[in-house]
Scaffold this active site. Sequence first.
Site, mmCIF file in Angstrom:
data_model
loop_
_atom_site.group_PDB
_atom_site.id
_atom_site.type_symbol
_atom_site.label_atom_id
_atom_site.label_comp_id
_atom_site.label_asym_id
_atom_site.label_seq_id
_atom_site.Cartn_x
_atom_site.Cartn_y
_atom_site.Cartn_z
ATOM 1 N N GLY A 1 0.235 24.463 -2.490
ATOM 2 C CA GLY A 1 0.386 23.078 -2.953
ATOM 3 C C GLY A 1 -0.863 22.240 -2.757
ATOM 4 O O GLY A 1 -2.001 22.698 -2.935
ATOM 5 N N ASP B 1 -2.102 21.121 -0.032
ATOM 6 C CA ASP B 1 -2.868 21.641 1.109
ATOM 7 C C ASP B 1 -3.905 22.660 0.619
ATOM 8 O O ASP B 1 -5.101 22.569 0.941
ATOM 9 C CB ASP B 1 -1.863 22.290 2.079
#
Length: 300
Positions: free
Chosen positions: A33, A35
């Site tokens: 995602g 991150d």
Amino acid sequence: MVNIKAILGDITKQGNVDAIVNAANTSLLGGGGVDGAIHRAAGPELLEECRTLHGCKTGEAKITGAYKLPCVYVVHTVGPIWRGGNSSEDELLKNCYINSLLVAKRKGIRKIAFPSISTGVYSFPLNRAAEIAVKSVCDFVDAHPEMFDLIEWVCFDEETLEAYSKQIKKLFGESKEPVFPDDDELADKNRITVKTDWWKTLDMPEKHEVFTFKRTFSPEQMEKLKKGHIPEEMEDKWFWYMEGNTLYAHRSWTGFCIYIISFSEDGNHTVTVNREPSQYKETIIEKDEKLINNLLDWWA
Ligand code: AR6
């Protein structure tokens, strides 16, 4: 006053903020995602620095440099995993926002961008997350009104943008054109202090007109003008800002500043009318004067 908004975009591309927030996991060693996107864009040094932090608990926040990202810092926070709603998810999500802002504050950060924490892999229901997120940020801003200039959510898809925009409108009201709300308090809430470096102003075309007009303003009216105004949708709307005693009025997203009004203490103000040549054929000063007076009635 702080500008709070939601925009559609990729958080790794935000160069207008001092810090972006990462929706990390407790290891702080990267993931998927947002991150994953942040670590990819920042480069391996981000992971190196994250290793020195020894993880982060859910709801807490830690800060690192931003390396190859266009901002200065990354605040890493760990959102709650959705387990049905009875495992303190709401409280933990709120903590993510408060702790991120506190960590940012300590570094003197004034502009910060959040992703939609926990609503991806961690499956927090979107509307519920948006409501908690916006409410937490608003409460924080109410308690510390001078601390931030910009707090925004950078939403990766339309549905997320819609959810956050809805909550922001609910708490801040919607600015309306052309009639400004009568209710002073509401009007003030809709006003943000516009900064002149938020857009690029194109050079003045060769063909422009200059005229003067008379009008007096009370100190309160001047204060209102000085705040400037940006409508929620930029297309085909007026926005203005002031630099010193000069007001710049743009219409829509074009880089041309259509009216430049230099206020003079003796009440004779100078207007420079700036036509975008392909759109406006001629300048009729009486019409401009009338329009400017109408605009000033509304803006002041
Ligand atoms: N810019 C802005 N938003 C993004 C971007 C981007 N580049 N990429 C994704 N999003 P998620 P979580 C949106 O799953 O739910 C990671 O593996 C995405 O569409 O990134 O808090 C961590 O390591 C969604 O709206 O975060 C954790 O293990 C939002 O960001 C776990 O996922 C959050 O989705 C955290 O899960």
